[in-house]
Design an enzyme around this catalytic site. Structure first.
Site, PDB file in Angstrom:
ATOM      1  N   CYS A 120       0.811  -1.222   0.000  1.00  0.00           N
ATOM      2  CA  CYS A 120       0.000   0.000   0.000  1.00  0.00           C
ATOM      3  C   CYS A 120       0.843   1.270   0.000  1.00  0.00           C
ATOM      4  O   CYS A 120       0.340   2.344  -0.300  1.00  0.00           O
ATOM      5  CB  CYS A 120      -0.931   0.007   1.200  1.00  0.00           C
ATOM      6  SG  CYS A 120      -1.989  -1.422   1.246  1.00  0.00           S
ATOM      7  N   HIS A 261      -3.442   7.009   2.587  1.00  0.00           N
ATOM      8  CA  HIS A 261      -3.835   5.677   2.116  1.00  0.00           C
ATOM      9  C   HIS A 261      -5.162   5.314   2.777  1.00  0.00           C
ATOM     10  O   HIS A 261      -5.323   5.440   3.991  1.00  0.00           O
ATOM     11  CB  HIS A 261      -2.758   4.654   2.478  1.00  0.00           C
ATOM     12  CG  HIS A 261      -3.214   3.244   2.274  1.00  0.00           C
ATOM     13  ND1 HIS A 261      -3.844   2.835   1.124  1.00  0.00           N
ATOM     14  CD2 HIS A 261      -3.172   2.152   3.078  1.00  0.00           C
ATOM     15  CE1 HIS A 261      -4.158   1.555   1.224  1.00  0.00           C
ATOM     16  NE2 HIS A 261      -3.764   1.113   2.406  1.00  0.00           N
ATOM     17  N   ASN A 291     -10.262  -0.228   0.065  1.00  0.00           N
ATOM     18  CA  ASN A 291      -8.802  -0.122   0.169  1.00  0.00           C
ATOM     19  C   ASN A 291      -8.211  -0.703  -1.114  1.00  0.00           C
ATOM     20  O   ASN A 291      -8.325  -1.900  -1.356  1.00  0.00           O
ATOM     21  CB  ASN A 291      -8.354  -0.911   1.408  1.00  0.00           C
ATOM     22  CG  ASN A 291      -6.837  -0.964   1.570  1.00  0.00           C
ATOM     23  OD1 ASN A 291      -6.091  -0.711   0.632  1.00  0.00           O
ATOM     24  ND2 ASN A 291      -6.395  -1.319   2.765  1.00  0.00           N
TER      25      ASN A 291
HETATM   26  N1  ACO Z   1     -18.165  -9.620   9.084  1.00  0.00           N
HETATM   27  C1  ACO Z   1     -18.682  -9.872  10.297  1.00  0.00           C
HETATM   28  N2  ACO Z   1     -17.935 -10.231  11.352  1.00  0.00           N
HETATM   29  C2  ACO Z   1     -16.604 -10.314  11.163  1.00  0.00           C
HETATM   30  C3  ACO Z   1     -16.004 -10.063   9.911  1.00  0.00           C
HETATM   31  C4  ACO Z   1     -16.843  -9.715   8.839  1.00  0.00           C
HETATM   32  N3  ACO Z   1     -16.357  -9.445   7.611  1.00  0.00           N
HETATM   33  N4  ACO Z   1     -14.666 -10.234  10.034  1.00  0.00           N
HETATM   34  C5  ACO Z   1     -14.439 -10.562  11.300  1.00  0.00           C
HETATM   35  N5  ACO Z   1     -15.607 -10.621  11.990  1.00  0.00           N
HETATM   36  C6  ACO Z   1     -15.819 -10.930  13.398  1.00  0.00           C
HETATM   37  C7  ACO Z   1     -14.670 -11.681  14.016  1.00  0.00           C
HETATM   38  O1  ACO Z   1     -14.777 -13.058  13.803  1.00  0.00           O
HETATM   39  C8  ACO Z   1     -14.801 -11.293  15.469  1.00  0.00           C
HETATM   40  O2  ACO Z   1     -15.792 -12.081  16.045  1.00  0.00           O
HETATM   41  P1  ACO Z   1     -15.664 -12.587  17.582  1.00  0.00           P
HETATM   42  O3  ACO Z   1     -15.648 -11.337  18.407  1.00  0.00           O
HETATM   43  O4  ACO Z   1     -16.875 -13.416  17.761  1.00  0.00           O
HETATM   44  O5  ACO Z   1     -14.378 -13.354  17.639  1.00  0.00           O
HETATM   45  C9  ACO Z   1     -15.316  -9.860  15.426  1.00  0.00           C
HETATM   46  O6  ACO Z   1     -15.910  -9.695  14.122  1.00  0.00           O
HETATM   47  C10 ACO Z   1     -14.253  -8.821  15.607  1.00  0.00           C
HETATM   48  O7  ACO Z   1     -13.151  -9.127  14.734  1.00  0.00           O
HETATM   49  P2  ACO Z   1     -11.851  -8.277  14.695  1.00  0.00           P
HETATM   50  O8  ACO Z   1     -10.860  -8.949  13.801  1.00  0.00           O
HETATM   51  O9  ACO Z   1     -11.437  -7.911  16.077  1.00  0.00           O
HETATM   52  O10 ACO Z   1     -12.410  -6.960  13.969  1.00  0.00           O
HETATM   53  P3  ACO Z   1     -11.680  -5.582  13.841  1.00  0.00           P
HETATM   54  O11 ACO Z   1     -12.448  -4.550  14.548  1.00  0.00           O
HETATM   55  O12 ACO Z   1     -10.213  -5.697  14.131  1.00  0.00           O
HETATM   56  O13 ACO Z   1     -11.863  -5.308  12.291  1.00  0.00           O
HETATM   57  C11 ACO Z   1     -10.537  -5.337  10.313  1.00  0.00           C
HETATM   58  C12 ACO Z   1     -11.258  -6.165  11.349  1.00  0.00           C
HETATM   59  C13 ACO Z   1     -11.556  -4.441   9.620  1.00  0.00           C
HETATM   60  C14 ACO Z   1      -9.893  -6.237   9.285  1.00  0.00           C
HETATM   61  C15 ACO Z   1      -9.489  -4.471  11.043  1.00  0.00           C
HETATM   62  O14 ACO Z   1      -8.689  -5.276  11.857  1.00  0.00           O
HETATM   63  C16 ACO Z   1      -8.600  -3.712  10.106  1.00  0.00           C
HETATM   64  O15 ACO Z   1      -9.046  -2.849   9.361  1.00  0.00           O
HETATM   65  N6  ACO Z   1      -7.288  -3.949  10.174  1.00  0.00           N
HETATM   66  C17 ACO Z   1      -6.350  -3.255   9.333  1.00  0.00           C
HETATM   67  C18 ACO Z   1      -6.390  -3.849   8.003  1.00  0.00           C
HETATM   68  C19 ACO Z   1      -5.676  -3.025   6.990  1.00  0.00           C
HETATM   69  O16 ACO Z   1      -5.591  -1.828   7.049  1.00  0.00           O
HETATM   70  N7  ACO Z   1      -5.184  -3.758   6.004  1.00  0.00           N
HETATM   71  C20 ACO Z   1      -4.616  -3.161   4.881  1.00  0.00           C
HETATM   72  C21 ACO Z   1      -3.199  -2.908   5.054  1.00  0.00           C
HETATM   73  S1  ACO Z   1      -2.679  -2.163   3.677  1.00  0.00           S
HETATM   74  C22 ACO Z   1      -1.879  -3.245   2.622  1.00  0.00           C
HETATM   75  O17 ACO Z   1      -0.689  -3.227   2.542  1.00  0.00           O
HETATM   76  C23 ACO Z   1      -2.680  -4.208   1.759  1.00  0.00           C
END
Ligand code: ACO
Length: 334
Positions: A120, A261, A291
């Site tokens: 990214c 980003h 993203n």
């Molecule tokens: N829909 C519904 N529920 C979900 C989903 C989904 N798509 N995905 C995960 N959950 C659930 C999980 O299983 C978990 O359930 P539990 O509490 O029963 O265990 C709950 O939702 C919370 O999951 P978390 O992983 O803690 O959710 P979080 O708030 O961290 O959000 C996310 C997840 C959106 C992926 C976040 O961690 C994030 O944005 N991280 C950064 C990612 C990022 O920026 N990546 C790009 C980097 S750039 C590059 O180089 C490509």
């Protein structure tokens, strides 16, 4: 990397972008994985993203069209370029580079061409390197592109990654300028490879870390530890913006746009609030485009540029982080 007095300036002569027509909404995703529109909006800020038609579109076509748009704005031709850099981790082929194919498609022969892999951070890395090569006197006119067909590496049975990503490309034409005060005032790039396994695209099974025990992915697909990336990004994003502003003496009042980003609305908002930057100075389009990795900063820049939001009086900041783990910033005066 810090810029001090240099003989040449660097002018952004044009910007361009390309996104596919096809839209993938959150409701569309609920038919593929166990998720909901509310969950995605609340956790990421995304409503929909653009996705390539794999039969006719991809990283190469988007990169080509984005660069062509930027050349048109600059009133230049491909043959005016002497270097093309494409930031991408979704090249159709490892050889040749996307950049070389774009050069051929736009008649930019014999411009040098290479792809840059910084996930990214790819567009901001590429802009930083391009401007340094121009300032050094080695190149005169460089086409910089960030292009990513994320849908080609996303597993649509994995709800943790499939909800985040979209496809896009953004581009800029940089030219040597006699005024050394124009261009990049400060740039920084960094990486911490110790965190590589938070975000990776394995090509061979032996590359998958032993502790990634619940890894359900097919080779060639993106694997992401969302929590780890979030933890890293939420601190690093703020630090990188803070560093860029303090090194150039910019304040929340004097800075122009902060072109971020589009990783996750919560990461961007957290940095913006902690730094006290007004809402209208931090452009958001993640709601419509998701993203798009290396595509996102160039896409934002082009949309801001065309809307007349990049002001001559106020330097703007570009900032990104991503797989590697990598990060980069650049402060520009136009
Ligand atoms: N829909 C519904 N529920 C979900 C989903 C989904 N798509 N995905 C995960 N959950 C659930 C999980 O299983 C978990 O359930 P539990 O509490 O029963 O265990 C709950 O939702 C919370 O999951 P978390 O992983 O803690 O959710 P979080 O708030 O961290 O959000 C996310 C997840 C959106 C992926 C976040 O961690 C994030 O944005 N991280 C950064 C990612 C990022 O920026 N990546 C790009 C980097 S750039 C590059 O180089 C490509």
């Amino acid at each position: 990397m810090t810029q001090i007095a240099q003989p040449f300036g660097v002018r952004i002569r044009g910007t361009g972008s390309c996104v596919p027509e096809r839209r993938l909404t959150n409701n569309d995703l609920t038919k593929l994985v166990d998720t909901s529109d509310e969950w995605i909006i609340q956790r990421t800020g995304i409503h929909e993203r653009r996705v390539c038609d794999p039969s006719s579109e991809g990283t190469f076509t988007m990169a080509r069209d984005a660069l062509k748009n930027a050349l048109d704005m600059a009133e230049m031709k491909g043959s005016d370029l002497d270097l093309i850099i494409v930031g991408t981790v979704t090249a159709e082929m490892t050889c040749p580079s996307v950049a070389a194919r774009v050069g051929a498609a736009l008649d930019a022969i014999p411009a040098a061409a290479f792809d840059l892999s910084a996930a990214c951070s790819g567009f901001v890395y590429s802009m930083n390197i391009a401007q340094a090569l121009i300032r050094s006197g080695q190149f005169r006119t460089v086409g910089v592109v960030g292009a990513e067909c994320m849908t080609s590496i996303v597993d649509y049975t994995d709800r943790t990654v499939s909800i985040l990503f979209g496809d896009a490309a953004g581009a800029a034409i940089l030219t040597r300028d006699p005024d050394p005060r124009i261009g990049c005032l400060y740039s920084a790039m960094g990486a911490d490879g110790r965190g590589w396994d938070s975000l990776y695209i394995p090509r061979r099974a032996q590359e998958i870390p032993a502790n990634d025990i619940d890894n359900p992915i097919a080779l060639g697909n993106l694997r992401m530890n969302g929590k780890e990336v979030f933890r890293f990004a939420v601190t690093k994003f703020r630090e990188v913006i803070e560093d860029a502003m303090s090194k150039t003496g910019l304040t929340p009042e004097s800075v122009g746009q902060v072109v971020c980003h589009q990783s996750n609305i919560r990461i961007i908002e957290s940095a913006r609030e902690k730094l006290g930057i007004p809402k209208e100075k931090v452009y958001i389009n993640i709601d419509r485009f998701g993203n798009s990795s290396a595509g996102s900063v160039g896409l934002c820049l082009d949309q801001l540029w065309r809307a007349g939001k990049i002001e001559k009086e106020r330097p703007f900041v570009m900032v990104a982080f991503g797989g590697g783990l990598t990060w980069a910033s650049g402060v520009w005066r136009v």
